[in-house]
Design a protein around this motif. Structure first.
Motif, short mmCIF file in Angstrom:
data_model
loop_
_atom_site.label_atom_id
_atom_site.label_comp_id
_atom_site.label_asym_id
_atom_site.label_seq_id
_atom_site.Cartn_x
_atom_site.Cartn_y
_atom_site.Cartn_z
N HIS A 74 1.15 -2.01 0.16
CA HIS A 74 -0.32 -0.26 0.09
C HIS A 74 1.10 1.63 -0.18
O HIS A 74 0.93 2.48 -0.54
CB HIS A 74 -0.73 -0.06 0.72
N GLN A 75 2.22 1.02 0.67
CA GLN A 75 2.99 2.15 0.44
C GLN A 75 3.56 2.29 -0.52
O GLN A 75 3.39 3.94 -0.91
CB GLN A 75 4.13 2.08 1.76
N LEU A 97 1.96 2.29 -3.35
CA LEU A 97 0.35 2.52 -3.81
C LEU A 97 -0.02 3.98 -3.75
O LEU A 97 -0.10 4.21 -4.64
CB LEU A 97 -0.32 1.47 -3.81
N ARG A 98 0.32 4.61 -3.28
CA ARG A 98 -0.24 5.30 -2.67
C ARG A 98 0.82 6.72 -3.06
O ARG A 98 0.12 7.91 -3.50
CB ARG A 98 0.13 5.82 -1.50
N GLN A 99 2.10 5.64 -4.32
CA GLN A 99 2.68 6.54 -4.50
C GLN A 99 2.93 6.74 -6.26
O GLN A 99 2.73 7.59 -6.86
CB GLN A 99 4.49 6.36 -4.37
#
Ligand SMILES: Cc1cc2nc3c(=O)[nH]c(=O)nc-3n(C[C@H](O)[C@H](O)[C@H](O)COP(=O)(O)OP(=O)(O)OC[C@H]3O[C@@H](n4cnc5c(N)ncnc54)[C@H](O)[C@@H]3O)c2cc1C
Length: 376
Positions: free
Chosen positions: A237-238, A240-242
């Motif tokens: 998810h980290q 993905l946030r980018q």
């Protein structure tokens, strides 16, 4: 139970996954009559495998599916490395003599194989399952009743010369033959997310993010779709946030097993693909090995030399399950030694990058891809 009149075939294949369909096409091209059955009414809606390597593409050439696979896939054109927040480094040039690996969701691979199988006149019966008591099959040619998932449908009675279990890791054919399935599980699960993007911003179709928290790979599996595969949900998810995410289309944690069958079959009944070996997705070999098994099995049937199939494929699987177990311990293990090794690896890459080591990493990357290609 109501029975359909008995159907006759040279080869009855259990499982319409990549292994079963590849085997079906190869046997049809030899002029054999083939029936594939699968317990699911449709192919699975989500993709597990997303990589077909160059060596597999080369060996699939005679099957007449490569143009469609290439048209649907994304080439592995390089990798962008993000290590411990340092400035990213881009490595290019992964395509070898075989055209290089291809990123393609398993759903599409299966669709393309299925279309070709049906075009060649193969029979496909969806919604039927193979089920016999453990150890009750002696491997000889014969007849079997296939049970409908929908009880209102008739039982399918099929008479066969060959029975092939391409029915995945929980193989009912393997169980009916009473074969041993040895191995172990990994304590740490893996995590994967598929996401649709608003736009593509990457420099290459693959990116690796590695830090003390673990690793996550971004793989472009369609022009605007990525697969994120990593050690933890948080890590995925980290990353993905980018990205400019429009929607998450699939997400799953999965347990990892390392197992192989002691024996690949007997008489006229043989196994291939995940029914004979499973391991972690690291290296992206499961589907590739299943297809290679299928092609070797079809050739052995044509030559009436099944021993050659086992002699060729069993050592490859045993070796890869061993290597893959080691790789998975290093890259995903929670033991202190694994963590230290990962730290040392990241430290070395950072040192190399700081010293302009892209020139050293570049040939190493190309070599890793080539070695991986020759091992399926
Ligand atoms: C998260 C993840 C990522 C992966 N990534 C990669 C990758 O990048 N590259 C790669 O090469 N591999 C990868 N793999 C592995 C790959 O998905 C498998 O190796 C591959 O699907 C095996 O193909 P198969 O045809 O042997 O078995 P399966 O795909 O499991 O197909 C078996 C078929 O048999 C049917 N079936 C089962 N039992 C019965 C029964 N009793 N009666 C009738 N039908 C039955 C099932 O419905 C299914 O359609 C990944 C796996 C996972 C879990």
């Amino acid at each position: 139970m109501r029975h359909d009149s008995e159907l006759d075939t040279d080869a009855l294949i259990i499982g319409a996954g990549p292994t079963g369909l590849t085997l079906g096409i190869a046997l049809l091209l030899q002029g054999k009559r083939v029936r594939v059955i699968d317990k699911h009414l449709e192919g699975l809606p989500y993709s597990r495998a997303i990589l077909i390597n160059g060596e597999t593409m080369r060996s699939l050439e005679p099957l007449g599916v490569c143009a469609s696979l290439r048209a649907a896939g994304q080439p592995v054109d390089g990798i962008e490395l993000h290590v411990d927040g340092a400035a990213p480094c881009t490595l290019h040039g992964a395509t070898g003599a075989s055209g290089g690996p291809l990123l393609l969701p398993q759903v599409l691979t299966e669709q393309i194989l299925c279309e070709r199988y049906l075009q060649l006149g193969g029979a496909l019966h969806r919604g039927y399952r193979f089920e016999l008591p453990e150890g009750s099959c002696d491997g000889s040619a014969g007849a079997v009743d296939l049970l409908p998932i929908d009880a209102s449908q008739p039982v399918l009675a099929v008479q066969y010369l060959w029975l092939f279990g391409c029915d995945g890791m929980d193989s009912a054919v393997r169980s009916a033959l009473g074969l041993t399935w040895r191995g172990r599980s990994q304590r740490e699960p893996g995590h994967a997310i598929d996401a649709r993007l608003r736009q593509w911003t990457g420099r290459t179709n693959v990116a690796l993010h590695a830090s003390a928290a673990g690793f996550a790979l971004i793989l472009r599996i369609a022009p605007l779709t990525v697969r994120i595969a990593g050690t933890t949900a948080a890590q995925c998810h980290q990353v993905l946030r980018q990205l400019p995410v429009e929607a998450i289309t699939w997400e799953s944690s999965f347990n990892i097993q390392f197992r192989s069958a002691d024996c690949y079959g007997k008489g006229q009944t043989w196994l291939a693909g995940d029914a004979t070996h499973v391991h972690s997705p690291i290296g992206g070999r499961g589907l590739n090995m299943g297809m290679a098994d299928a092609l070797a099995l079809a050739e052995a049937v044509a030559r009436q030399d099944i021993d050659a199939y086992v002699a060729q494929r069993k050592p490859v699987a045993a070796r890869w399950v061993r290597i893959n177990y080691g790789m998975s311990r290093v890259l995903m293990g929670s033991a202190l030694w694994s963590q230290l090794l990962r730290w040392a690896l990241r430290f070395c890459v950072r040192l190399l990058l700081a010293g302009g080591g892209e020139r050293l990493l570049q040939p190493l990357f190309v070599r890793i891809i080539r070695v991986n290609e020759t091992q399926a």
